[in-house]
Design an enzyme around this catalytic site. Sequence first.
Site, PDB file in Angstrom:
ATOM      1  N   THR A   1      51.113  33.275  56.890  1.00  0.00           N
ATOM      2  CA  THR A   1      51.108  32.146  55.960  1.00  0.00           C
ATOM      3  C   THR A   1      49.673  31.641  55.982  1.00  0.00           C
ATOM      4  OG1 THR A   1      51.642  30.502  57.637  1.00  0.00           O
ATOM      5  CG2 THR A   1      53.513  31.503  56.517  1.00  0.00           C
ATOM      6  N   HIS A   2      49.172  31.219  54.844  1.00  0.00           N
ATOM      7  CA  HIS A   2      47.762  30.811  54.718  1.00  0.00           C
ATOM      8  C   HIS A   2      46.821  31.951  55.116  1.00  0.00           C
ATOM      9  CE1 HIS A   2      49.379  26.670  54.589  1.00  0.00           C
ATOM     10  NE2 HIS A   2      50.146  27.102  55.570  1.00  0.00           N
TER      11      HIS A   2
ATOM     12  N   SER B   1      31.946  55.907  46.444  1.00  0.00           N
ATOM     13  CA  SER B   1      30.810  55.166  45.906  1.00  0.00           C
ATOM     14  C   SER B   1      29.739  56.172  45.506  1.00  0.00           C
ATOM     15  CB  SER B   1      30.279  54.215  46.980  1.00  0.00           C
ATOM     16  OG  SER B   1      28.907  53.974  46.783  1.00  0.00           O
TER      17      SER B   1
ATOM     18  N   LYS C   1      32.070  55.329  51.754  1.00  0.00           N
ATOM     19  CA  LYS C   1      33.038  54.418  51.131  1.00  0.00           C
ATOM     20  C   LYS C   1      34.245  55.129  50.528  1.00  0.00           C
ATOM     21  CE  LYS C   1      32.660  50.629  50.075  1.00  0.00           C
ATOM     22  NZ  LYS C   1      32.039  49.802  49.051  1.00  0.00           N
TER      23      LYS C   1
ATOM     24  N   SER D   1      45.237  45.326   8.076  1.00  0.00           N
ATOM     25  CA  SER D   1      45.777  45.537   9.423  1.00  0.00           C
ATOM     26  C   SER D   1      46.127  47.005   9.648  1.00  0.00           C
ATOM     27  CB  SER D   1      47.015  44.658   9.642  1.00  0.00           C
ATOM     28  OG  SER D   1      47.964  44.852   8.614  1.00  0.00           O
TER      29      SER D   1
ATOM     30  N   GLU E   1      42.540  47.174  42.488  1.00  0.00           N
ATOM     31  CA  GLU E   1      41.540  46.255  41.933  1.00  0.00           C
ATOM     32  C   GLU E   1      41.651  46.171  40.414  1.00  0.00           C
ATOM     33  OE1 GLU E   1      37.786  46.297  44.975  1.00  0.00           O
ATOM     34  OE2 GLU E   1      38.089  48.079  43.767  1.00  0.00           O
TER      35      GLU E   1
ATOM     36  N   GLN F   1      49.670  38.090  11.411  1.00  0.00           N
ATOM     37  CA  GLN F   1      49.126  39.442  11.532  1.00  0.00           C
ATOM     38  C   GLN F   1      48.428  39.634  12.882  1.00  0.00           C
ATOM     39  OE1 GLN F   1      47.759  41.618   8.005  1.00  0.00           O
ATOM     40  NE2 GLN F   1      45.717  41.546   8.895  1.00  0.00           N
TER      41      GLN F   1
ATOM     42  N   TYR G   1      56.186  32.197   6.390  1.00  0.00           N
ATOM     43  CA  TYR G   1      55.204  33.195   6.803  1.00  0.00           C
ATOM     44  C   TYR G   1      53.787  32.690   6.570  1.00  0.00           C
ATOM     45  CZ  TYR G   1      52.409  37.398   7.159  1.00  0.00           C
ATOM     46  OH  TYR G   1      51.444  38.298   7.531  1.00  0.00           O
TER      47      TYR G   1
END
Length: 472
Positions: free
Chosen positions: A163-164, A285, A291, A31, A298, A330, A325
């Site tokens: 709403t919605h 873009s 754009k 590790s 995002e 790990q 353990y």
Amino acid sequence: MAGGVTGGDSATWSDRFEQGLHPVIERFNASIGFDIRLLQEDLDGSIAHARMLAECGVIQVEEADQLVSGLEQVRQEAASGEFQPGLADEDVHFAVERRLIALLGPVGKKLHTGRSRNDQVGTDLRLWLRRRLDELEQYLLGFQRALLDQANLHSNTLIPGYTHLQRAQPLCLAHHLLAYVEMVERDRQRMADLRKRLNLSPLGAAALAGTPVPIDRRSTAMALGFDGIYANSLDAVSDRDFTVEFSAAASLVMVHLSRLAEEVIFWASEECGFVRLTDRCATGSSLMPQKKNPDVPELVRGKCGRVFGHLQGLLTMIKGLPLAYNKDFQEDKEALFDVVATTSQCLEAMTILLQEGLSFRTERLEAAVAADYSNATDVADYLVAKQVPFREAYQLVGAVVKHCLQEGVLLRELTLERWQKFHPAIEADLFEALTPRNVVAARTSEGGTGFDRVHEQLAIWNKRLGLADQVV
Ligand code: ARG
């Protein structure tokens, strides 16, 4: 061969081993590639342990001094890039111990008295996460302040409420942003709450059963800033609840960030046009020159998958593990590291987006709320004030809206005569009541979007978060 199998004098395993690890298995088992990130905490834990061993008379004070200066030397070597553990070191704990033995000789071999890597790794991980929680609190606070700054700027700005994702009722924009301030407050509380359960020392539980060495667990706990010690040695080395609790709390942070991210993406769309993205946080873009893309929100939305995935991964890794353990543990590290890194980065990015990545187009917002039927409830409320039962008023306004849609007009565009045909109680003051600003102002119930209520809330939050009262 006396001294073990993997490295002559600095051997890892006891003499019971005769053969070295298969190189593929060595890589599989190690590790060190990722737990080297626990180095500072491993050194801190070892220093506290060494001092305690001397305090308890298990080793000489001079020996503890040597151990501590050896450990500090490892810290310096790491800072200068000299300390470069390899696969043969397996993990950070062995890497440090080996280097210490190379530096100090036989005294170095006394450090591991009365402890095991099992309590050691649990200690390191808790110390590491505790530090990250303190940093995360600053990121959360910064994000919350950035939301509040925008809310202060927009205490008189209107925005459609949905709403919605259908226009519902107009809102004060600050009210909308303060909803996120509340979410972040819960996130901060959750982190503070889990920090209490995290801040217990497993050190001295040793492998699983405790140790006959006369150690003082409370001394190391105190030296390392823990609030107390695990009462049960088995629980101490087997508990990974904190990794799940933290990842769950971080998942909710990501849920909140993703909801705001989605709104920003929607607001920035050409269809909506409520915000303008500045060049600081938007990209173009490669093909379409017109754009401007909302990459930051995002990416934040997209990165939720990693954090939720790690939460699921941790739960699955821990489930069904027998005490105490198991090497499965790990696997907790890379998940935890990534949850911390992703959540911190997303908070930072969204904070910058709020600070300099977007501006609200107040004229567009104003025009949007003026051109819809989101004041329909207010006609019903107007009639209720004239003693018309709500349900009856509701039905009636439905018929009015239907009529308006057929005629292609807004509610405020109907003549008073036409209104009075719908209900004789309607008078000229209805038109005033239907302006978006009055519609918002009228929502005076506690927690509502009425400007006075929002201003009260802004004052409370400005005080709480130490921002000067800057409501405009
Ligand atoms: N690298 C190990 C981990 O991350 C350290 C503890 C190993 N203990 C053991 N008994 N194998 O969990």
